[in-house]
Structures are given as C-alpha cells and as structure tokens.
Enzyme design. Structure first.
Site, PDB file in Angstrom:
ATOM      1  N   GLY A   1       1.079  -1.222   0.001  1.00  0.00           N
ATOM      2  CA  GLY A   1       0.036  -0.095   0.040  1.00  0.00           C
ATOM      3  C   GLY A   1       0.704   1.354   0.088  1.00  0.00           C
ATOM      4  N   GLY A   2       0.145   2.386   0.068  1.00  0.00           N
ATOM      5  CA  GLY A   2       0.844   3.570   0.022  1.00  0.00           C
ATOM      6  C   GLY A   2       1.808   3.838   1.192  1.00  0.00           C
TER       7      GLY A   2
ATOM      8  N   GLY B   1       3.152   1.031   3.034  1.00  0.00           N
ATOM      9  CA  GLY B   1       4.137   0.250   3.487  1.00  0.00           C
ATOM     10  C   GLY B   1       3.316  -1.315   3.144  1.00  0.00           C
TER      11      GLY B   1
ATOM     12  N   VAL C   1       1.937  -5.135   3.101  1.00  0.00           N
ATOM     13  CA  VAL C   1       0.937  -5.931   3.840  1.00  0.00           C
ATOM     14  C   VAL C   1       1.181  -7.503   3.913  1.00  0.00           C
ATOM     15  CG1 VAL C   1      -1.606  -6.719   4.212  1.00  0.00           C
ATOM     16  CG2 VAL C   1      -0.856  -4.175   3.330  1.00  0.00           C
TER      17      VAL C   1
ATOM     18  N   LYS D   1      -0.052  -5.001   8.604  1.00  0.00           N
ATOM     19  CA  LYS D   1       0.279  -3.669   7.429  1.00  0.00           C
ATOM     20  C   LYS D   1       1.572  -3.031   8.338  1.00  0.00           C
ATOM     21  CE  LYS D   1      -2.520  -0.733   5.487  1.00  0.00           C
ATOM     22  NZ  LYS D   1      -3.515   0.373   5.461  1.00  0.00           N
TER      23      LYS D   1
ATOM     24  N   ASP E   1     -10.453   8.236  -0.043  1.00  0.00           N
ATOM     25  CA  ASP E   1      -9.493   7.503  -0.972  1.00  0.00           C
ATOM     26  C   ASP E   1      -9.870   6.098  -1.572  1.00  0.00           C
ATOM     27  OD1 ASP E   1      -7.033   6.867  -2.255  1.00  0.00           O
ATOM     28  OD2 ASP E   1      -6.427   5.827  -0.279  1.00  0.00           O
TER      29      ASP E   1
HETATM   30  N1  LIG Z   1      -6.775  -7.248   5.628  1.00  0.00           N
HETATM   31  C1  LIG Z   1      -6.723  -7.877   4.279  1.00  0.00           C
HETATM   32  N2  LIG Z   1      -6.542  -8.926   3.935  1.00  0.00           N
HETATM   33  C2  LIG Z   1      -5.922  -9.291   2.912  1.00  0.00           C
HETATM   34  N3  LIG Z   1      -5.223  -8.630   2.004  1.00  0.00           N
HETATM   35  C3  LIG Z   1      -4.901  -7.210   2.352  1.00  0.00           C
HETATM   36  C4  LIG Z   1      -5.811  -6.822   3.531  1.00  0.00           C
HETATM   37  N4  LIG Z   1      -5.146  -5.507   3.788  1.00  0.00           N
HETATM   38  C5  LIG Z   1      -4.678  -5.218   2.439  1.00  0.00           C
HETATM   39  N5  LIG Z   1      -4.338  -6.367   1.692  1.00  0.00           N
HETATM   40  C6  LIG Z   1      -3.573  -6.339   0.654  1.00  0.00           C
HETATM   41  O1  LIG Z   1      -2.432  -5.412   0.577  1.00  0.00           O
HETATM   42  C7  LIG Z   1      -2.758  -4.485  -0.495  1.00  0.00           C
HETATM   43  C8  LIG Z   1      -2.310  -2.961   0.131  1.00  0.00           C
HETATM   44  O2  LIG Z   1      -3.360  -2.674   1.077  1.00  0.00           O
HETATM   45  P1  LIG Z   1      -3.377  -1.334   1.728  1.00  0.00           P
HETATM   46  O3  LIG Z   1      -4.514  -0.996   2.544  1.00  0.00           O
HETATM   47  O4  LIG Z   1      -2.022  -1.143   2.607  1.00  0.00           O
HETATM   48  O5  LIG Z   1      -3.140  -0.243   0.785  1.00  0.00           O
HETATM   49  P2  LIG Z   1      -4.176   0.354  -0.173  1.00  0.00           P
HETATM   50  O6  LIG Z   1      -5.353  -0.562  -0.382  1.00  0.00           O
HETATM   51  O7  LIG Z   1      -3.589   0.976  -1.297  1.00  0.00           O
HETATM   52  O8  LIG Z   1      -4.538   1.560   0.751  1.00  0.00           O
HETATM   53  P3  LIG Z   1      -3.641   3.075   0.968  1.00  0.00           P
HETATM   54  O9  LIG Z   1      -3.582   3.728  -0.216  1.00  0.00           O
HETATM   55  O10 LIG Z   1      -4.342   3.406   2.028  1.00  0.00           O
HETATM   56  O11 LIG Z   1      -2.333   2.429   1.436  1.00  0.00           O
HETATM   57  C9  LIG Z   1      -4.065  -4.378  -0.823  1.00  0.00           C
HETATM   58  O12 LIG Z   1      -4.575  -4.040  -2.233  1.00  0.00           O
HETATM   59  C10 LIG Z   1      -4.438  -5.940  -0.462  1.00  0.00           C
HETATM   60  O13 LIG Z   1      -4.013  -6.779  -1.793  1.00  0.00           O
END
Ligand SMILES: Nc1ncnc2c1ncn2[C@@H]1O[C@H](COP(=O)(O)OP(=O)(O)OP(=O)(O)O)[C@@H](O)[C@H]1O
Length: 310
Positions: free
Chosen positions: A194-195, A197, A199, A214, A309
């Site tokens: 994600g933005g 770090g 996961v 995360k 977002d």
């Molecule tokens: N609870 C979860 N269970 C399974 N996979 C997850 C979970 N949360 C995140 N992921 C995986 O990690 C990726 C990154 O998630 P994250 O929320 O850090 O970034 P994001 O979706 O871009 O949000 P942000 O822009 O707020 O960082 C997601 O696209 C998903 O594939």
C-alpha cells in the site's frame, strides 16, 4: 634579484673615445651624488705614455630607476671587430646614502597593503565567524524543532497506547509476536503493497486465525500520523463491509497494524483482474455494499469519518 641596466641615451649620452687596447691597467671611479642627482665616471687612460684622467658626468635621478636596495655588477662588450679579454683586477664600493623620505615612498604602498591585509583578514575572519555562528544556530533550532515534531508524533502514538489500554478494541501486540506470525515479514508472506508500506499474511495462535499485518514504512512521517488516527478512529468502527482492525504494535520506529485477513483479496483485484467476469447483480451488490458502508462512516457513526481514498 633581476638585473637592471641604466641607459642614458638621448641628450645625456656621451661616448668615451679613449683606446683601452694596449694591455695597460685602467682605473675607473663611478660616483653618484643623490642630492645633486649627478652620476660621474672617472677613467684613467694613456696617451703618449702619459696617464690622463677623463671624466664623464650625467644628471640623472637614480631613485626613479632603482629601488632602495640594489646589487652592483659589471658587464662589458667589445663589439664585433675585436677579440679581447678584459680583467677586473680589483674593485671597491662605498656608499654614504642616508635614507631619504623619498626613498621610503615605494614602501608605503606595501605598508598600506599589509594594513589592508590585516584589516581584510580581521573582517573576513569575523564575517566567517558570524556566518558559522548563524549557521550553527539555525541548524540547532532546526534540529530542535524537528526533534519536537518527531516527539509530538511519538506522543500521539503514546496517547493512542494509553487510550486503548483499557478498551475492548484493538489489542496491543508485541513486535516479536507479529514478527513470528509473519515469519519475520518474509517476502513469501507479503500479500500486497500500500501507500504506507507492505501487507503480510500472518497467523495468530491466540485468535487461531490468519491476520493481515500492515507494516508502516520507517521513513514515512505521514505514516506515523495515519497510524495514530487509524488506530484511534477506525479501531472503533464496526460494519460488515469494513475490514476490522484487531491489533497494533509500536516499537521504536516500527509501526504495525493488524487486520482481519481477507482470503479473497481486495475488491480492486476482483474488479480489474484479467478474464474476471462479474455479473451485473454482483456489481450491483458491490455498489450497494460500498454505499452502505460509506453512509455508515459519513452519517451513522457517532463521529463523521470521510474516507476520501476510494
Ligand atoms: N486485510 C487484508 N487482507 C488481505 N489482504 C489485504 C488486507 N489489507 C490489505 N491487503 C492487501 O494489501 C494491499 C495493500 O493494502 P493497503 O491497505 O496497504 O493499501 P491500499 O489498498 O492502497 O490503501 P492505502 O492507499 O490506504 O495504502 C491490498 O491491495 C490487498 O491486496
């Protein structure tokens, strides 16, 4: 010292016509009177076996041509027609010179120069010292304010720590527990980026279930603030379409958020994956689910939360 010659050509030029080719010893006196600016040359010569003394004189201010201290030497030339050897048998030099204020003139600019040099060095040195002091002060203040900013952020996190100690919301997990759960944050366990770090998928034995951890990037200042607000606000939210925040960890600069694990991955994955076919009914249900959770966030929860977002 570079050699200098005096050429008194022009009205002052005089030619010495006596022969000096007979092998006899000639004597010469050269004298200069600075007060009269008179340069005189006496020369002994021989004519009809008699010694005679010739005299040449020339008015010239030598101070214009020579500096205060000069070296004396001899040079001679015979011209093209003669092969001659001239020998200096002896010579003597004496001076009655007294330093005339005029002679010190050339020294004045040097004194001025050295004065200027001293003044320049003092001014330059103090200027440099000022710049150094200002620079150091600026750096010190900047360092202090940066330190304060970091401390404030840390305080936010500690406030979170305090607030959640007695609540039934997200739990405070130890770093070791989460590190073990994710196999020390192994690449093989990474499920997304994600933005703020990566996961990682992990297994928590106390819950007997998988979790998503995360890991906030260490360099991300924004991540620390996000982390604090996420734990504070989102930790209290409850909705069937919102991923539940079940734990958190803060150790030195490591920030970790623990969510319930979504085995089917993200919505984006299902919407944009190649060859993925979603019926209109499925899409309709997704939109309804999204709207429901947004309504809950925006209007139904005790505190208004704007996602911003999606
Ligand atoms: N609870 C979860 N269970 C399974 N996979 C997850 C979970 N949360 C995140 N992921 C995986 O990690 C990726 C990154 O998630 P994250 O929320 O850090 O970034 P994001 O979706 O871009 O949000 P942000 O822009 O707020 O960082 C997601 O696209 C998903 O594939």
């Amino acid at each position: 010292m570079s050699p200098k010659g005096l050429n008194s050509r022009g009205s002052a030029s005089k030619i010495y016509n006596e022969r000096i080719l007979d092998g006899q010893i000639n004597e010469a006196w050269i004298s200069y009177t600075s007060s009269a600016t008179n340069l005189t040359v006496f020369f002994t010569s021989f004519s009809e076996n008699k010694t005679s003394i010739k005299c040449l004189w020339h008015e010239v201010d030598l101070s214009k041509y020579f500096s205060e201290k000069v070296n004396f030497g001899f040079s001679a030339a015979t011209g093209r027609r003669y092969w001659e050897i001239h020998t200096i048998h002896s010579w003597n030099f004496s001076s009655s010179i007294r330093i005339n204020p005029l002679y010190t003139k050339p020294l004045r600019p040097e004194k001025k120069n050295s004065k200027q040099l001293v003044v320049g060095l003092v001014l330059g040195g103090s200027g440099l010292a000022c710049i150094l002091v200002i620079g150091m002060t600026f750096l010190w203040f900047r360092f202090k304010s940066e330190g304060k900013a970091v401390k404030n952020e840390e305080n936010d996190v500690f406030m979170v720590h305090y607030e959640f100690e007695n609540e039934t919301g997200p739990k405070n997990y130890s770093y070791e527990t989460l590190s073990t759960a994710t196999k020390n944050f192994a690449e093989s366990e990474k499920v997304g980026q994600g933005g703020f770090g990566g996961v990682y998928k992990g297994f928590l034995s106390n819950l007997d279930s998988n979790v998503a951890v995360k890991r906030i990037s260490k360099g991300s200042k924004q991540g620390i603030k996000e982390y604090a607000s996420e734990v504070k606000i989102i930790g209290r939210l409850r909705h069937r379409n919102l991923v539940k925040l079940i734990g958190w960890c803060h150790k030195e600069k490591e920030l970790l958020l623990v969510y319930e694990f979504m085995p089917n991955g993200s919505l984006g994955y299902h919407l944009f994956k190649d060859n993925m076919f979603l019926t209109w009914m499925t899409r309709y249900n997704i939109v309804r689910g999204l709207a429901s959770s947004l309504l809950n966030l925006h209007e139904e929860w005790e505190q208004c939360v704007l996602h911003t977002d999606i």
